[in-house]
Design a protein around this motif. Structure first.
Motif, PDB file in Angstrom:
ATOM      1  N   UNK A  65       0.820  -1.214   0.000  1.00 51.49           N
ATOM      2  CA  UNK A  65       0.000   0.000   0.000  1.00 51.49           C
ATOM      3  C   UNK A  65       0.856   1.267   0.000  1.00 51.49           C
ATOM      4  N   UNK A  66       2.031   1.186  -0.623  1.00 48.49           N
ATOM      5  CA  UNK A  66       2.975   2.302  -0.620  1.00 48.49           C
ATOM      6  C   UNK A  66       3.560   2.522  -2.010  1.00 48.49           C
ATOM      7  N   UNK A  67       3.830   3.768  -2.318  1.00 47.05           N
ATOM      8  CA  UNK A  67       4.566   4.101  -3.532  1.00 47.05           C
ATOM      9  C   UNK A  67       5.884   4.744  -3.088  1.00 47.05           C
ATOM     10  N   UNK A  68       6.994   4.196  -3.610  1.00 43.17           N
ATOM     11  CA  UNK A  68       8.314   4.743  -3.308  1.00 43.17           C
ATOM     12  C   UNK A  68       8.774   5.526  -4.525  1.00 43.17           C
ATOM     13  N   UNK A  69       8.994   6.820  -4.336  1.00 40.09           N
ATOM     14  CA  UNK A  69       9.513   7.676  -5.402  1.00 40.09           C
ATOM     15  C   UNK A  69      11.027   7.513  -5.367  1.00 40.09           C
ATOM     16  N   UNK A  70      11.580   6.904  -6.398  1.00 43.36           N
ATOM     17  CA  UNK A  70      13.019   6.639  -6.420  1.00 43.36           C
ATOM     18  C   UNK A  70      13.830   7.809  -6.956  1.00 43.36           C
ATOM     19  N   UNK A  71      13.440   8.350  -8.089  1.00 43.54           N
ATOM     20  CA  UNK A  71      14.162   9.456  -8.704  1.00 43.54           C
ATOM     21  C   UNK A  71      13.190  10.378  -9.418  1.00 43.54           C
ATOM     22  N   UNK A  72      13.426  11.675  -9.278  1.00 45.27           N
ATOM     23  CA  UNK A  72      12.701  12.701 -10.022  1.00 45.27           C
ATOM     24  C   UNK A  72      13.750  13.705 -10.467  1.00 45.27           C
ATOM     25  N   UNK A  73      13.747  14.060 -11.736  1.00 47.38           N
ATOM     26  CA  UNK A  73      14.715  15.042 -12.215  1.00 47.38           C
ATOM     27  C   UNK A  73      14.175  15.755 -13.445  1.00 47.38           C
TER      28      UNK A  73
END
Length: 167
Positions: free
Chosen positions: A85-93
């Motif tokens: 029930x989780x979303x892990x944001x790994x990278x945003x650029x």
């Protein structure tokens, strides 16, 4: 959806958000290398796209261009993974010349909306302790600091703040 009044403004759409493909990976890695992210590299992104299990990999492309050469230029990206029930944001650029045009927020918003659709209850990410611009973006989307990971980043070495938001 964790959004404040400031994030509900109309975002100018000089870009389109699409699923990342293997044809996008050279540009994605180039952006990654210029933004101080943890280095994943081509193979890691390729494996996420190919395996697919819970991954959501998106790119922001230039919507219009005067010349065809730049028409599909990748301007930014986000890499996320759904587990339970989780979303892990790994990278945003986002490419430096295209920052502060709503692109990072639009990418983040898209992942959070998809997380809600898939039943995620919270989102989590790590961000460089010194990256105040990214932290401000995340705060606008309801993220709060919940922890610290010492020496999490290399090149240069830096602590990471762990941030979480309810979806």
């Amino acid at each position: 959806m964790p959004r404040t009044e400031s994030t509900s403004r109309v975002i100018p759409r000089a870009f389109d958000i699409t699923l990342m493909t293997e044809h996008d990976l050279l540009a994605v890695v180039e952006i990654e290398e210029t933004c101080g992210l943890s280095r994943w590299g081509w193979e890691a992104y390729y494996n996420e796209i190919r395996e697919g299990r819970g991954a959501l990999m998106l790119v922001a492309r230039r919507a219009t261009a005067a010349d065809e050469e730049n028409a599909q230029e990748i301007l930014g990206f986000i890499a996320a993974r759904f587990t339970a029930d989780e979303v892990h944001i790994n990278n945003v650029a986002v490419r430096e010349d295209f920052r502060r045009h709503g692109m990072g927020g639009a990418l983040l918003d898209r992942v959070l909306r998809e997380g809600a659709r898939r039943g995620a209850r919270r989102a989590i990410l790590e961000v460089r302790a010194g990256n105040k611009a990214a932290q401000a973006l995340y705060h606008r989307y309801g993220f709060r600091t919940i922890g610290l990971r010492r020496d999490y980043y290399t090149e240069p070495r830096e602590d990471a703040l762990v941030m979480s938001a309810s979806i």
